[in-house]
Scaffold this active site. Structure first.
Site, mmCIF file in Angstrom:
data_model
loop_
_atom_site.group_PDB
_atom_site.id
_atom_site.type_symbol
_atom_site.label_atom_id
_atom_site.label_comp_id
_atom_site.label_asym_id
_atom_site.label_seq_id
_atom_site.Cartn_x
_atom_site.Cartn_y
_atom_site.Cartn_z
ATOM 1 N N GLY A 1 -7.588 3.794 2.967
ATOM 2 C CA GLY A 1 -7.761 2.778 1.935
ATOM 3 C C GLY A 1 -9.048 2.929 1.147
ATOM 4 N N ASP B 1 -1.588 -0.411 6.116
ATOM 5 C CA ASP B 1 -1.792 0.271 7.395
ATOM 6 C C ASP B 1 -3.277 0.442 7.721
ATOM 7 O OD1 ASP B 1 -2.226 2.198 5.346
ATOM 8 O OD2 ASP B 1 -2.092 3.771 6.860
ATOM 9 N N ASN C 1 -3.542 9.971 -6.900
ATOM 10 C CA ASN C 1 -2.313 10.763 -6.773
ATOM 11 C C ASN C 1 -1.076 9.888 -6.575
ATOM 12 O OD1 ASN C 1 -3.379 13.622 -6.702
ATOM 13 N ND2 ASN C 1 -4.572 12.737 -5.034
ATOM 14 N N SER D 1 -5.292 5.469 -4.641
ATOM 15 C CA SER D 1 -5.142 6.926 -4.801
ATOM 16 C C SER D 1 -4.815 7.315 -6.236
ATOM 17 C CB SER D 1 -4.046 7.447 -3.886
ATOM 18 O OG SER D 1 -3.763 8.802 -4.211
ATOM 19 N N ASP E 1 -0.118 5.107 0.856
ATOM 20 C CA ASP E 1 -0.378 6.105 1.900
ATOM 21 C C ASP E 1 -0.354 5.467 3.281
ATOM 22 O OD1 ASP E 1 -0.924 8.259 0.031
ATOM 23 O OD2 ASP E 1 -2.838 7.291 -0.375
ATOM 24 N N ARG F 1 -11.732 8.351 -2.868
ATOM 25 C CA ARG F 1 -12.063 9.746 -2.560
ATOM 26 C C ARG F 1 -13.570 9.940 -2.373
ATOM 27 N NH1 ARG F 1 -9.731 13.625 -6.925
ATOM 28 N NH2 ARG F 1 -7.918 12.281 -6.529
ATOM 29 N N ASP G 1 0.878 -1.164 0.000
ATOM 30 C CA ASP G 1 0.000 0.000 0.000
ATOM 31 C C ASP G 1 0.922 1.222 0.000
ATOM 32 O OD1 ASP G 1 -2.266 1.721 0.479
ATOM 33 O OD2 ASP G 1 -1.671 1.776 2.585
#
Ligand code: G6P
Ligand code: MG
Length: 221
Positions: free
Chosen positions: A45, A171, A119, A117, A10, A48, A8
């Site tokens: 996770g 996480d 991003n 994401s 972020d 958006r 993962d």
């Protein structure tokens, strides 16, 4: 006999999970909705638009806005989040991650990324890590965010790896669920990831030998 390790982004590779939280909290505040770090665990996770829905539900405002308005709010949050990303440098890779990646690669095991994401590429570029990953699942092509296994299965597929012979590192509770739904071995980074097969408190405790040991015991169960 490990095919791949899928990360993962972020909150595992770098602490952008905190930037997501700050950006959401500001948007929530403007709507008169209070969110804290405990609530934020539920956003990790999660895509958006799904995150926005959870926040609006928290404030009982989910029926107050049209889809266009919701998209505008999500775009606003993203602008704010992208401001934080401008500050990101290679120094922001979390402790232990580069060593872990080097150890995995030294055994010829491939490395993938499973982040929903949009991003993710920007973040990897800022960290100067884009060339490190053998395959990054494209969030734009994923229709279901975690806890659905889609993104982890896509990453394994792109790596030519069998999920049952691969490891995922996360996480987020939703992320651990996604890894387990993919039939992979789940490594959790954090304190309340009860469904993980192996758990550490933070990234500098991620040691490849220990992960392999735990994975071996898991196979023999
Ligand atoms: C990751 C993060 C979430 C974030 C999601 C979408 O899963 O853990 O907090 O909402 O990506 O990110 P994006 O950058 O596309 O808004
Ligand atoms: Mg995460």
């Amino acid at each position: 006999n490990i095919d791949a390790v899928v990360f993962d982004l972020d909150g595992v590779i770098t602490d952008t999970a905190h930037y997501h939280f700050l950006a959401w909290r500001q948007l929530a505040e403007e709507l008169g909705i209070v969110i804290d770090e405990v609530f934020n665990e539920r956003l990790k996770g999660v895509s958006r638009m799904d995150s926005l829905e959870l926040i609006l539900q928290e404030g009982n405002q989910q029926h107050n806005f049209s889809l266009a308005q919701k998209e505008e709010m999500a775009a606003k949050k993203n602008l704010h989040y992208c401001e934080f990303l401008k500050e990101l440098t290679p120094d922001d890779v979390l402790p232990g991650i580069l060593n872990l990646i080097a150890d995995i690669k030294s055994e010829g095991i491939s490395i993938g990324l499973a982040s929903v994401s949009k991003n993710a590429n920007t973040v990897l570029e800022a960290l100067e890590l884009q060339k490190v990953f053998d395959f990054c699942a494209d969030a734009a092509k994923i229709s279901k965010s975690k806890p659905d296994p889609e993104i982890f299965l896509t990453a394994c597929n792109g790596l030519g790896a069998l999920p049952q012979r691969s490891i995922g590192i996360e996480d987020a509770a939703a992320g651990i669920e996604a890894i387990k739904a993919s039939e992979m071995f789940a490594v959790g980074v954090g304190s309340s990831l009860h469904k993980a097969d192996y758990q550490v408190e933070n990234t500098d405790q991620l040691c490849w030998d220990k992960i392999k040991e735990a994975h071996k015991n898991w196979i023999s169960i």
